[in-house]
Design a protein around this motif. Sequence first.
Motif, PDB file in Angstrom:
ATOM      1  N   GLY A   3       6.768 -40.217 -21.376  1.00 26.39           N
ATOM      2  CA  GLY A   3       7.870 -40.671 -22.233  1.00 26.39           C
ATOM      3  C   GLY A   3       7.347 -41.184 -23.560  1.00 26.39           C
ATOM      4  O   GLY A   3       6.502 -40.549 -24.206  1.00 26.39           O
ATOM      5  N   ASP A   4       7.836 -42.357 -23.966  1.00 25.46           N
ATOM      6  CA  ASP A   4       7.506 -42.879 -25.298  1.00 25.46           C
ATOM      7  C   ASP A   4       6.403 -43.925 -25.289  1.00 25.46           C
ATOM      8  O   ASP A   4       6.110 -44.510 -26.329  1.00 25.46           O
ATOM      9  N   ILE A   5       5.794 -44.194 -24.123  1.00 28.07           N
ATOM     10  CA  ILE A   5       4.834 -45.307 -24.126  1.00 28.07           C
ATOM     11  C   ILE A   5       3.384 -44.869 -24.258  1.00 28.07           C
ATOM     12  O   ILE A   5       2.523 -45.690 -24.534  1.00 28.07           O
ATOM     13  N   GLY A  10       8.777 -51.591 -22.137  1.00 30.16           N
ATOM     14  CA  GLY A  10       7.862 -51.936 -23.239  1.00 30.16           C
ATOM     15  C   GLY A  10       8.381 -51.360 -24.541  1.00 30.16           C
ATOM     16  O   GLY A  10       8.358 -51.999 -25.585  1.00 30.16           O
ATOM     17  N   GLU A  11       8.867 -50.117 -24.488  1.00 32.32           N
ATOM     18  CA  GLU A  11       9.504 -49.477 -25.647  1.00 32.32           C
ATOM     19  C   GLU A  11      11.020 -49.490 -25.458  1.00 32.32           C
ATOM     20  O   GLU A  11      11.770 -49.637 -26.404  1.00 32.32           O
ATOM     21  N   ALA A  12      11.448 -49.314 -24.219  1.00 30.55           N
ATOM     22  CA  ALA A  12      12.869 -49.430 -23.851  1.00 30.55           C
ATOM     23  C   ALA A  12      12.923 -50.043 -22.450  1.00 30.55           C
ATOM     24  O   ALA A  12      12.074 -49.736 -21.616  1.00 30.55           O
ATOM     25  N   THR A  46      13.865 -39.800 -19.522  1.00 30.16           N
ATOM     26  CA  THR A  46      12.844 -40.853 -19.451  1.00 30.16           C
ATOM     27  C   THR A  46      13.419 -42.225 -19.825  1.00 30.16           C
ATOM     28  O   THR A  46      12.901 -43.249 -19.391  1.00 30.16           O
ATOM     29  N   HIS A  47      14.461 -42.238 -20.651  1.00 25.69           N
ATOM     30  CA  HIS A  47      15.143 -43.491 -21.003  1.00 25.69           C
ATOM     31  C   HIS A  47      16.402 -43.126 -21.783  1.00 25.69           C
ATOM     32  O   HIS A  47      16.682 -41.952 -22.008  1.00 25.69           O
ATOM     33  N   SER A  48      17.163 -44.145 -22.199  1.00 21.88           N
ATOM     34  CA  SER A  48      18.488 -43.861 -22.739  1.00 21.88           C
ATOM     35  C   SER A  48      18.551 -43.838 -24.269  1.00 21.88           C
ATOM     36  O   SER A  48      19.644 -43.869 -24.821  1.00 21.88           O
ATOM     37  N   LEU A  87      18.852 -42.222 -27.879  1.00 20.44           N
ATOM     38  CA  LEU A  87      19.677 -41.043 -28.183  1.00 20.44           C
ATOM     39  C   LEU A  87      18.874 -39.762 -28.426  1.00 20.44           C
ATOM     40  O   LEU A  87      19.387 -38.666 -28.226  1.00 20.44           O
ATOM     41  N   ASP A  88      17.618 -39.896 -28.840  1.00 19.92           N
ATOM     42  CA  ASP A  88      16.812 -38.697 -29.098  1.00 19.92           C
ATOM     43  C   ASP A  88      16.247 -38.098 -27.812  1.00 19.92           C
ATOM     44  O   ASP A  88      15.468 -37.139 -27.863  1.00 19.92           O
ATOM     45  N   HIS A  89      16.624 -38.658 -26.659  1.00 15.74           N
ATOM     46  CA  HIS A  89      16.106 -38.142 -25.385  1.00 15.74           C
ATOM     47  C   HIS A  89      17.206 -37.588 -24.496  1.00 15.74           C
ATOM     48  O   HIS A  89      16.917 -37.032 -23.441  1.00 15.74           O
ATOM     49  N   LEU A  90      18.460 -37.744 -24.907  1.00 17.63           N
ATOM     50  CA  LEU A  90      19.544 -37.246 -24.044  1.00 17.63           C
ATOM     51  C   LEU A  90      20.620 -36.512 -24.829  1.00 17.63           C
ATOM     52  O   LEU A  90      21.739 -36.304 -24.349  1.00 17.63           O
ATOM     53  N   SER A 136       6.500 -37.698 -24.830  1.00 14.06           N
ATOM     54  CA  SER A 136       7.813 -37.210 -25.284  1.00 14.06           C
ATOM     55  C   SER A 136       7.970 -37.131 -26.805  1.00 14.06           C
ATOM     56  O   SER A 136       9.073 -36.868 -27.299  1.00 14.06           O
ATOM     57  N   HIS A 137       6.903 -37.409 -27.548  1.00 15.84           N
ATOM     58  CA  HIS A 137       6.929 -37.210 -29.006  1.00 15.84           C
ATOM     59  C   HIS A 137       5.580 -36.651 -29.459  1.00 15.84           C
ATOM     60  O   HIS A 137       4.562 -36.848 -28.805  1.00 15.84           O
ATOM     61  N   ASN A 138       5.636 -36.002 -30.619  1.00 15.99           N
ATOM     62  CA  ASN A 138       4.426 -35.524 -31.316  1.00 15.99           C
ATOM     63  C   ASN A 138       3.700 -34.462 -30.483  1.00 15.99           C
ATOM     64  O   ASN A 138       4.357 -33.638 -29.886  1.00 15.99           O
TER      65      ASN A 138
HETATM   66 ZN   LIG Z   1      11.726 -41.555 -28.225  1.00 22.26          ZN
END
Ligand SMILES: [Zn+2]
Length: 283
Positions: free
Chosen positions: A191-193, A172-174, A83-85, A87-90, A231-233
Motif C-alpha cells: 500500500g502506501d507505507i 501510519g499513513e491512514a 488497501t485503504h479508503s 480516494l486515489d485507491h478506490l 501502491s505508488h511510484n
Molecule cells: Zn495513496
Amino acid sequence: MNDAQDFQHSRLQRIPVDDDWFDVLKIFDHLFAISEPRHYEHTVIYLVLGSDRAVLIDTGCGIGNLRRVVEQLTTLPITVVNTHSHLDHLGSNQQFAEIFMFDHPRSRDISRYGAPPEVLLWELHRQELVIPPWPHGFQGGALPPFNVSRWLKHDDVVERGGLRLRVLHTPGEAPDHICLLDQTHRILFSGDILLNGPVWSHLDGGDVGQLYQSYEFLMRHYDEFDLIMPSHNAPCQHKDLLPVALAASKDVLSGKAQTQAGIDPWGRHYKRYDFNRISILSK
Ligand SMILES: [Zn+2]
C-alpha cells in the motif's frame, strides 16, 4: 543501481493495452502492475491471477476505464481488495461486483456515501494534477457509493481462486490501512507505507509513531516475503526497503533526522525527512 532497480530493468515486461492512461507491467505470469503515470499520484494497482478468480488490489483514481484494461489482461472474475479508503485507491470500485475492505468507520462511510463531485474535483480531478490528454470519455463527477461484500479484520486471510492473502492492519499513513501478504508467492503488497518516495504521514489520520509500529510489526513477517509491491511510484521493490523504513521512522521519532518544511499540492503543511530510497512526511 541497487537490487530493486536491477530487478525491474531485467524482469519487468511492458504489456501493450488499448488505453494510454494506464501503463501495464508484467511482473510474473500471475502478477501485473497497472499504473497511472500521468496523474500526480502515480498510483499502482495490482492484478493477481488465481486459478479461477483474480484479485485486484486497489482501483486507482477512477479517471481511466480500469475495468476495460483489466478485461484485456484476464477473463477471470475479479475480487477487489482496497488497501485503504483514500480516494486515489478506490476510484473505480463501482466497476466491480465483489469488493473486500478493512472494517473501519472510514471505509464504512466511503462505501455508504461515496464522495461528492467537489471533493473529487479538489482531490483528484484538478487540471494541475494531470498530464493531458485526459482519457477518452472521462467526465468527472462524484464517487458513487459501492457495495462491500466482506469486511476484513486484522489477520484474516483472503482466499480467492487458490490465492491466499493475509490481511495486516498497518496504520501510519491512514488509520484503515492494510498490507496484504501473499505467503505463497512471497510478496508483500505494501500500500502506501512502503514505497520508493515519500510516505504521507502528515495527512489527517496519519501518524509517524503508528507508522514505526507498523514497520516493527511487518518485520515479524520479514522471513515470509522477498519483494514489496507498493501502491505508488515504481512497482516491485526489494524487501530490504522495510528495515530502511523502520530505521528512518525511528530517526524521525527520536528527533535525529534532518528536516525541511513544505506544502503539498492540497495546501497541507508538512515536515519532510529524506533518507536513502524513502522519505517521511510528518505533521
Ligand atoms: Zn495513496
